[in-house]
Design an enzyme around this catalytic site. Structure first.
Site, PDB file in Angstrom:
ATOM      1  N   HIS A 142      77.860  99.874  -0.569  1.00  0.00           N
ATOM      2  CA  HIS A 142      77.725 101.183  -1.213  1.00  0.00           C
ATOM      3  C   HIS A 142      76.302 101.390  -1.728  1.00  0.00           C
ATOM      4  O   HIS A 142      75.787 102.501  -1.724  1.00  0.00           O
ATOM      5  CB  HIS A 142      78.743 101.319  -2.349  1.00  0.00           C
ATOM      6  CG  HIS A 142      80.141 101.431  -1.847  1.00  0.00           C
ATOM      7  ND1 HIS A 142      80.576 102.495  -1.096  1.00  0.00           N
ATOM      8  CD2 HIS A 142      81.205 100.596  -1.949  1.00  0.00           C
ATOM      9  CE1 HIS A 142      81.852 102.317  -0.767  1.00  0.00           C
ATOM     10  NE2 HIS A 142      82.250 101.170  -1.273  1.00  0.00           N
ATOM     11  N   CYS A 175      83.441  99.006  -5.621  1.00  0.00           N
ATOM     12  CA  CYS A 175      84.272  97.997  -4.988  1.00  0.00           C
ATOM     13  C   CYS A 175      83.775  96.593  -5.318  1.00  0.00           C
ATOM     14  O   CYS A 175      82.593  96.370  -5.489  1.00  0.00           O
ATOM     15  CB  CYS A 175      84.250  98.206  -3.486  1.00  0.00           C
ATOM     16  SG  CYS A 175      85.152  96.958  -2.599  1.00  0.00           S
ATOM     17  N   CYS A 177      90.522  96.251  -4.770  1.00  0.00           N
ATOM     18  CA  CYS A 177      89.623  95.335  -5.452  1.00  0.00           C
ATOM     19  C   CYS A 177      88.853  95.965  -6.596  1.00  0.00           C
ATOM     20  O   CYS A 177      87.999  95.350  -7.183  1.00  0.00           O
ATOM     21  CB  CYS A 177      88.653  94.754  -4.440  1.00  0.00           C
ATOM     22  SG  CYS A 177      87.932  96.010  -3.411  1.00  0.00           S
ATOM     23  N   SER A 220      87.899 102.189   4.696  1.00  0.00           N
ATOM     24  CA  SER A 220      89.353 102.140   4.504  1.00  0.00           C
ATOM     25  C   SER A 220      89.950 103.536   4.376  1.00  0.00           C
ATOM     26  O   SER A 220      91.158 103.701   4.537  1.00  0.00           O
ATOM     27  CB  SER A 220      89.712 101.264   3.302  1.00  0.00           C
ATOM     28  OG  SER A 220      89.342  99.927   3.567  1.00  0.00           O
ATOM     29  N   CYS A 270      90.288  97.431   2.156  1.00  0.00           N
ATOM     30  CA  CYS A 270      89.458  97.301   0.962  1.00  0.00           C
ATOM     31  C   CYS A 270      89.907  98.315  -0.052  1.00  0.00           C
ATOM     32  O   CYS A 270      89.227  99.277  -0.331  1.00  0.00           O
ATOM     33  CB  CYS A 270      88.005  97.532   1.323  1.00  0.00           C
ATOM     34  SG  CYS A 270      86.919  97.246  -0.069  1.00  0.00           S
ATOM     35  N   ARG A 306      83.637  96.369   6.780  1.00  0.00           N
ATOM     36  CA  ARG A 306      84.931  96.974   7.122  1.00  0.00           C
ATOM     37  C   ARG A 306      84.844  98.165   8.060  1.00  0.00           C
ATOM     38  O   ARG A 306      85.854  98.691   8.488  1.00  0.00           O
ATOM     39  CB  ARG A 306      85.648  97.391   5.846  1.00  0.00           C
ATOM     40  CG  ARG A 306      86.342  96.241   5.248  1.00  0.00           C
ATOM     41  CD  ARG A 306      86.676  96.368   3.797  1.00  0.00           C
ATOM     42  NE  ARG A 306      86.895  95.021   3.346  1.00  0.00           N
ATOM     43  CZ  ARG A 306      85.915  94.175   3.046  1.00  0.00           C
ATOM     44  NH1 ARG A 306      84.662  94.564   3.069  1.00  0.00           N
ATOM     45  NH2 ARG A 306      86.182  92.950   2.714  1.00  0.00           N
ATOM     46  N   CYS A 329      82.449  95.109  -1.499  1.00  0.00           N
ATOM     47  CA  CYS A 329      81.410  95.795  -0.721  1.00  0.00           C
ATOM     48  C   CYS A 329      80.282  96.308  -1.600  1.00  0.00           C
ATOM     49  O   CYS A 329      79.741  97.385  -1.330  1.00  0.00           O
ATOM     50  CB  CYS A 329      82.003  96.954   0.022  1.00  0.00           C
ATOM     51  SG  CYS A 329      83.578  96.607   0.755  1.00  0.00           S
ATOM     52  N   GLU A 360      95.306 100.816 -10.644  1.00  0.00           N
ATOM     53  CA  GLU A 360      94.478 101.487  -9.654  1.00  0.00           C
ATOM     54  C   GLU A 360      94.363 100.645  -8.397  1.00  0.00           C
ATOM     55  O   GLU A 360      94.459  99.435  -8.448  1.00  0.00           O
ATOM     56  CB  GLU A 360      93.054 101.686 -10.197  1.00  0.00           C
ATOM     57  CG  GLU A 360      92.772 103.097 -10.603  1.00  0.00           C
ATOM     58  CD  GLU A 360      93.254 103.340 -12.012  1.00  0.00           C
ATOM     59  OE1 GLU A 360      93.454 104.498 -12.347  1.00  0.00           O
ATOM     60  OE2 GLU A 360      93.422 102.372 -12.766  1.00  0.00           O
TER      61      GLU A 360
END
Lengths: 162, 556
Positions: B69, B62, B538, B491, B535, B468, B65, B14
């Site tokens: 979120h 993530c 990760c 992203s 991003c 980001r 981040c 993934e």
């Protein structure tokens, strides 16, 4: 200079992808069952990269619970030290990915790397978007627990069943 | 004859990013495709849950981040309910987020992006005395600067390079002609690369102070924050402030001078606009300066076609996601109506992306049908164009020091420099929030949470700025639980594939015209893609040994 823990148990994985989250599920279960001395700690590391550096550098021994990819059946459990197989470990050139092993190398570059042992399991399903482990993984939690207890005993970490 | 190059860093199943470019006989990129798997199925897990749980779950999307979120999700639910957190909560959230910004930017410049600019092997043969002189010409009191320290750095790096266990240095293209720094500059930045490993730890500790725990902070709740005792405790504030000073000093005496070094030696690339991309910029606004978000430290607005004379207000209805070139069914939709039905059509017979058809797991978000870049460059340009009193002077200060024009910001170099300018901007304002918090508490306002209940049905969105770029979460509540949830992450904007009209996404557009020094070493392409701070990769951790040697380690 930080005061170092003798042992840090670090569970890694993404709990949104079923068995990918094995390490985190392990941490959650283990925490509910055991209490141990102040010189040890157990941490849910999720899929974090550099944010874990501080944790990695603050311990003499690091025990990582993670998943591993290998040509073997799901539920098989492996124990190894990162330095034992450096040439076979794949480092990414990815756009952003921070491999955990990359992080360990950077800790070493800082002169602060812990002695690391990895206990990793082959996942059965890491594609489904679910927050529960598959039954194979669920059954393996106890086996890994036994292995972790053994590691703790070798380091003479006091541990108590709650 | 054109040739196709694939940069496909697959190490996990993934979440990876694949870039394909076509180059002509002069090694110049003529076309580009960006394809990625990105977290798109969040509603599968969230549907039917209590909206107040969404933040804790979405922070697992993530690995970099998490707080981003968490915040966006909390804001979305607050927006749906119509609740406003008290002032103390707003300030504490700014403090947590400030630490995340500082951490992220330092790690990005040095550890994720630095080796695209810096040739480590060249640093080994630099003259430490000359390096010291150079560092002093770029900063009055350069960070950790002495001949003996530089010698020590060379020793440490040599040991690593010689050991063959290059690890983080394994995939660089040492000696490539697109590395422009002289040896001494390479040594200065390489030494800060090592210093930054320490400093980023300090920044990570800052987050834990008000985050309740780190990793995975958990002190945000719908309506406010729970770290009441920490916020009211002068000692904790002191712990935070102490670390802030350490990190701020690094930004001012290492990061900023290093970016100025880059501006000096990569000046031509900035002037030529290499890596500019779509030249449309979008920002939602972040770090609220009042409880209603009327004023934010990071601006809200859009700049179109590189025109810095006009800033557009944001009309949220104009944010739509298209799927013509994405592996999904369905039609163009606003995130409230968005759905995620996979329609995977694979690669072509040669194993290339089907650029004319569907080719990415990322949808194509567009603003008024226009592809938009989000991130530090977008924010600094919007702020600059707005004549923002905090941003414009800071940008001008750096442009003057670097002796470059604002036009040079439309480039890979400009994107990387903007991130540093923004780090300085945030670092400069954090202390003010601490003072505001102390004053407010001393004045008798100790509220940290506004009481609220989940309504039977409602919809809301959380729009904010994260390291980001512009991040939005959209939530629909029915029968007191989540009925639909969509996240459009930075992203997604930047890595998006082509849209209905065939317009390229920002990554893709930024690569057009880039000339490679060596066709076998995609250094210039990686440098530009990295400048966006992608991003994507990760979200999953799995150890992936290259051979079956691992077998002997089996224990069960």
């Amino acid at each position: 200079m930080d005061i170092k823990y003798k042992l840090t148990i670090l569970g890694l994985g993404n709990i949104l992808f079923k068995d990918e989250g094995f390490g985190v599920h392990f941490v959650r279960q283990f925490k509910k069952k055991y209490r141990f001395a102040d010189n040890a700690r157990i941490i849910d590391g999720g899929t974090l990269g550099y944010a874990l550096m501080n944790i990695v550098c603050q311990t003499e021994h690091l025990l990582v619970i993670d998943t591993v990819k290998a040509n073997d059946k799901p539920g098989s459990i492996y124990r190894f030290h990162p330095e034992a197989i450096p040439s076979q470990l794949e480092y990414s050139v990815s756009a952003h990915e921070v491999e955990f092993l990359d992080l360990l190398l950077k800790a070493e570059m800082m002169g602060d790397a812990p002695q690391t042992t990895i206990i990793a399991i082959i996942p059965e399903d890491m594609h489904s978007v679910e927050m529960k482990l598959s039954s194979t993984m669920q059954d393996s939690l106890l086996t890994v627990e036994r292995l972790v207890l053994k590691e703790m005993k070798n380091l003479s970490i006091e541990i108590k069943r709650i | 004859m054109s040739r196709r190059i694939i940069i496909d860093p697959i190490t996990r199943i993934e979440g990876h990013l694949r870039i394909e470019v076509e180059v002509d006989a002069n090694n110049k990129v003529t076309d580009a495709w960006s394809s990625a798997t990105l977290w798109r199925g969040i509603e599968v897990i969230l549907k039917g849950r209590d909206p107040r749980d969404a933040g804790l779950i979405t922070q697992r999307i993530c690995g970099v981040c998490t707080y981003s979120h968490y915040e966006a999700s909390t804001l979305a639910v607050e927006n749906a309910i119509g609740v406003v957190p008290p002032k103390n909560a707003r300030l504490v959230r700014n403090l947590i987020k400030g630490s995340q910004f500082l951490h992220d930017k330092i790690v990005h410049f040095y550890h994720l992006h630095g080796l695209d600019w810096v040739d480590i092997v060249s640093a080994l043969s630099a003259n430490p005395k000359k390096a010291e002189d150079m560092a002093r010409s770029f900063s009055d009191s350069p960070y950790n600067c002495s001949v003996s320290h530089y010698e020590e750095v060379q020793k440490r790096l040599t040991t690593f390079v010689k050991s063959g266990r290059l690890g983080p240095f394994a995939h660089a293209y040492w000696g490539n002609k697109s590395y422009k720094f002289p040896q001494e500059a390479n040594l200065i930045i390489a030494s800060h690369y090592l210093d930054a490993l320490e400093v980023q730890r300090t920044a990570a500790q800052m987050m834990a102070i008000f985050g309740g725990k780190n990793p995975h902070p958990q002190t945000l709740v719908v309506g406010g924050v729970t770290c009441v005792m920490d916020a009211l405790d002068a000692h904790r504030l002191g712990e935070y402030l102490y670390r802030l000073k350490t990190v701020k000093k690094f930004i001012e005496t290492a990061y900023l001078p290093d970016v100025l070094l880059a501006a000096r030696y990569y000046k031509d690339e900035g002037a030529a606009g290499i890596g500019a991309g779509v030249k449309n910029y979008l920002a939602y606004g972040g770090f609220p300066l009042d409880d209603d978000w009327h004023k934010t430290l990071l601006p809200r607005g859009a700049v179109l076609g590189a025109n810095l004379n006009k800033v557009y207000d944001i009309d949220e209805e104009k944010i739509k996601e298209q799927v013509t070139h994405s592996w999904y069914e369905g039609s163009t939709a606003h995130p409230y109506e968005g759905e995620t039905k996979p329609d995977y059509t694979g690669f072509d017979a040669q194993g290339y992306l089907k650029g004319d058809e569907k080719y990415s797991w990322v949808k194509a978000p567009r603003y008024d049908d226009i592809p938009m870049e989000v991130g530090p460059l977008a924010r600094m340009l919007v702020g600059y164009a707005q004549g923002d009193e905090k941003i414009k002077p800071l940008v001008e200060h750096v442009l003057n020091k670097a002796q470059i024009t604002a036009q040079a910001l439309f480039s890979t170099l400009g994107r990387t420099a903007s991130r540093c300018i923004e780090a300085k901007l945030v670092a400069d304002h954090i202390e003010g929030w601490i003072n505001e918090l102390v004053t407010n508490i001393k004045g008798g306002d100790q509220r940290t949470w506004t009481r609220c209940d989940i309504p039977r049905s409602a919809e809301g969105r959380g729009m904010t700025e994260v390291p980001r770029g512009a991040l939005g979460h959209w939530i629909r509540i029915e029968n007191n639980v989540i009925a639909n949830y969509q996240a459009v992450v930075p992203s997604t904007w930047n890595a998006s594939p082509r849209d209905d009209k065939g317009q390229r996404g920002p990554y893709e557009e930024s690569l057009i015209g880039i000339k490679m020094a060596n066709i076998d070493e995609p250094l210039e392409i990686i440098r530009t893609i990295h400048s966006f701070d992608p991003c994507l990769a990760c979200a999953v951790h799995i150890i992936n040994p290259r051979s079956n040697e691992i077998k002997k380690f089996r224990v069960q």
